[in-house]
Design a protein around this motif. Structure first.
Motif, short mmCIF file in Angstrom:
data_model
loop_
_atom_site.label_atom_id
_atom_site.label_comp_id
_atom_site.label_asym_id
_atom_site.label_seq_id
_atom_site.Cartn_x
_atom_site.Cartn_y
_atom_site.Cartn_z
N LEU A 218 0.83 -1.21 0.00
CA LEU A 218 0.00 0.00 0.00
C LEU A 218 0.87 1.25 0.00
O LEU A 218 0.57 2.23 -0.71
CB LEU A 218 -0.93 -0.01 1.21
CG LEU A 218 -1.81 1.23 1.38
CD1 LEU A 218 -2.72 1.44 0.18
CD2 LEU A 218 -2.64 1.13 2.66
N ALA A 219 1.95 1.25 0.80
CA ALA A 219 2.83 2.41 0.84
C ALA A 219 3.39 2.72 -0.55
O ALA A 219 3.44 3.89 -0.97
CB ALA A 219 3.96 2.17 1.84
N ALA A 220 3.81 1.68 -1.26
CA ALA A 220 4.33 1.89 -2.61
C ALA A 220 3.24 2.41 -3.54
O ALA A 220 3.47 3.32 -4.36
CB ALA A 220 4.91 0.59 -3.15
N ALA A 221 2.04 1.87 -3.43
CA ALA A 221 0.93 2.30 -4.30
C ALA A 221 0.54 3.74 -4.04
O ALA A 221 0.19 4.48 -4.97
CB ALA A 221 -0.27 1.38 -4.10
N LEU A 222 0.59 4.17 -2.79
CA LEU A 222 0.19 5.54 -2.47
C LEU A 222 1.14 6.57 -3.05
O LEU A 222 0.75 7.74 -3.24
CB LEU A 222 0.09 5.71 -0.95
CG LEU A 222 -1.06 4.95 -0.27
CD1 LEU A 222 -1.03 5.17 1.24
CD2 LEU A 222 -2.42 5.36 -0.83
#
Length: 468
Positions: A218-222
């Motif tokens: 999720l951190a990478a996607a954000l």
């Protein structure tokens, strides 16, 4: 078709990707661009309109996601045949054939024998239900109170709509614009991906492990600045993963950090479709991010799909916009159906029936899952009515099971386009050597889990040249 023919049909006054795609979509929908028509090349149209090839490419990609055009490699891009029928390709791919089988484990629906009976509820409410007004509150006050008392967070507003997908579709309509990015689970629920295609949005897949969406993923996607995150907190479809309190806290920290660093306009949409039959705790990111979370609770799995009722709660402004738009369509969910649901949520016998269904699904999940694991099929422990089974070959598994009179759902529709081939696996769990999967609706396996597991395990290992 050459460039001059196309530009004679469309104004192309707005030469952004959204404007170009919009003009072409209108031509397809009106029939002015016929099915099978070849479109100009990206470079030809870019040169004619004075824009970059990347702009045309983005428009083409949006039209392809929406199911209106298709690429045929070097032959070019063409208007899809049957495009007017709509792009819900994944949802259509999930549809079971009409031919009968002895055991259908493909549908993802609850066991009808475990639903609370509607007859007593209908007889109790028939004499008092008020169904004759346009002006009454859209949510029955009694139902609103029961929903408020059971909600997993202190939502500013709670409303009722016609099922979970209705709630999610209406929320996406309010927060996602053409060209936006939306974070989705991988694997995830196929209709969510179809909805994003319809909106012209790009799905950013994030892997799911045994506790739900990966915080690191999720951190990478954000960092790609999405406008929404779409997830299932419990009994995730198709994997059966349920979030723990610790996972919810970790995801909330990731989102809060991204909001602070990037000033995102982000909404989290939670689909708690199996809440009342889940054996895991009631969780929501709304506890930590109340102004960013829309939580959807469906009663289809617990009380019956045909009730067509789900509750949606979240920030007052956003829920207000959703309901204001809805008033210009269906207006409200039938108060007669609301009365039936209210009775089922407060009647002791109906409450006991749902509790018994929850216990039965837990028992069936454990029995079949343990039987598969003992036969060498590495399925993860799952919640709810589905499990995600690794196989050597999806196609071969479907064929072998059909020959044995069993139907399951192929895994392909659950995968976001463009995700890495291995991304279909549940992170941290063992996987099939080819990274392929099928979804099995365990909730309808009422008996003889051992023989069902025998058939599933044999098919999972099957390939023309051998097994695992």
């Amino acid at each position: 078709m050459d460039v001059s023919e196309l530009t004679s049909l469309a104004p192309f006054a707005d030469t952004t990707p959204r404007g170009i795609a919009g003009d072409l979509a209108r031509l397809v929908n009106s029939g002015e661009l016929a099915a099978g028509a070849r479109l100009p090349t990206v470079r030809e149209l870019a040169s004619e309109l004075g824009v970059s090839p990347a702009t045309i490419s983005q428009a083409w990609q949006a039209l392809a996601r929406a199911g209106l055009i298709e690429s045929r490699g070097r032959a070019g891009s063409f208007v899809r045949r049957g495009a007017a029928e709509g792009p819900a390709t994944r949802m259509r791919g999930m549809a079971a054939p009409d031919d009968p089988v002895r055991l259908d484990l493909s549908r993802g629906t609850p066991d009808p024998l475990l639903l609370p009976p509607l007859g007593p509820a209908i007889s109790r409410i028939s004499a008092r239900a008020d169904v004759g007004s346009y002006q009454d509150e859209p949510v029955l006050p009694g139902l609103a109170a029961v929903l408020r008392d059971s909600w997993p967070s202190d939502a500013e507003a709670i409303a009722v709509v016609d099922g979970a997908l209705d709630a999610i579709s209406r929320t996406l309509d309010q927060v996602v614009r053409f060209g936006d990015r939306v974070v989705v689970e991988h694997p995830g629920f196929p209709p969510f991906l179809d909805l994003l295609d319809l909106l012209g949005a790009e799905a950013i897949p994030v892997a799911v492990d045994e506790h739900g969406m990966s915080p690191d993923g999720l951190a990478a996607a954000l960092r790609r600045r999405p406008s929404a995150v779409l997830l299932q907190p419990r009994a995730q479809n198709p994997t059966g993963a349920s979030m723990t309190t610790a996972r919810v806290e970790a995801l909330a920290r990731v989102i809060r950090s991204a909001l602070d660093d990037h000033a995102l306009e982000l909404v989290v949409i939670e689909d708690d479709h199996s809440g009342l039959i889940s054996t895991e705790g009631d969780v929501t990111l709304g506890t930590h991010l109340p102004d960013r979370v829309v939580h959807v609770r469906s009663f289809a799995k617990s009380h019956g799909p045909d009730l067509r009722i789900a509750a949606v709660g979240g920030p007052r402004d956003l829920i207000g916009r959703i309901m204001a738009r809805r008033m210009l369509g269906p207006g409200w969910t039938s108060r007669l159906l609301q009365s039936i649901l209210l009775d089922l949520l407060t009647d002791g016998a109906a409450i006991d029936a749902v509790a018994e269904a929850r216990r039965a699904y837990y028992t069936r999940q454990r029995a079949l899952g343990d039987a598969l694991r003992s036969r060498g099929v590495p399925v993860a422990h799952a919640d709810g009515i589905n499990l995600w089974m690794p196989v050597i070959s999806e196609r071969s598994t479907l064929v072998q099971l059909a020959a044995a009179g069993i139907r399951v759902a192929g895994g392909t529709p659950f995968l976001a386009a463009g995700a890495a081939a291995g991304g279909a696996a549940v992170a941290g769990a063992p996987r099939g050597p080819e990274g392929e999967f099928v979804r099995v609706t365990v909730g309808v396996v009422r008996e003889d889990a051992a023989s069902v597991a025998d058939a599933l395990a044999s098919a999972a290992r099957h390939l023309a040249a051998g097994g695992y």
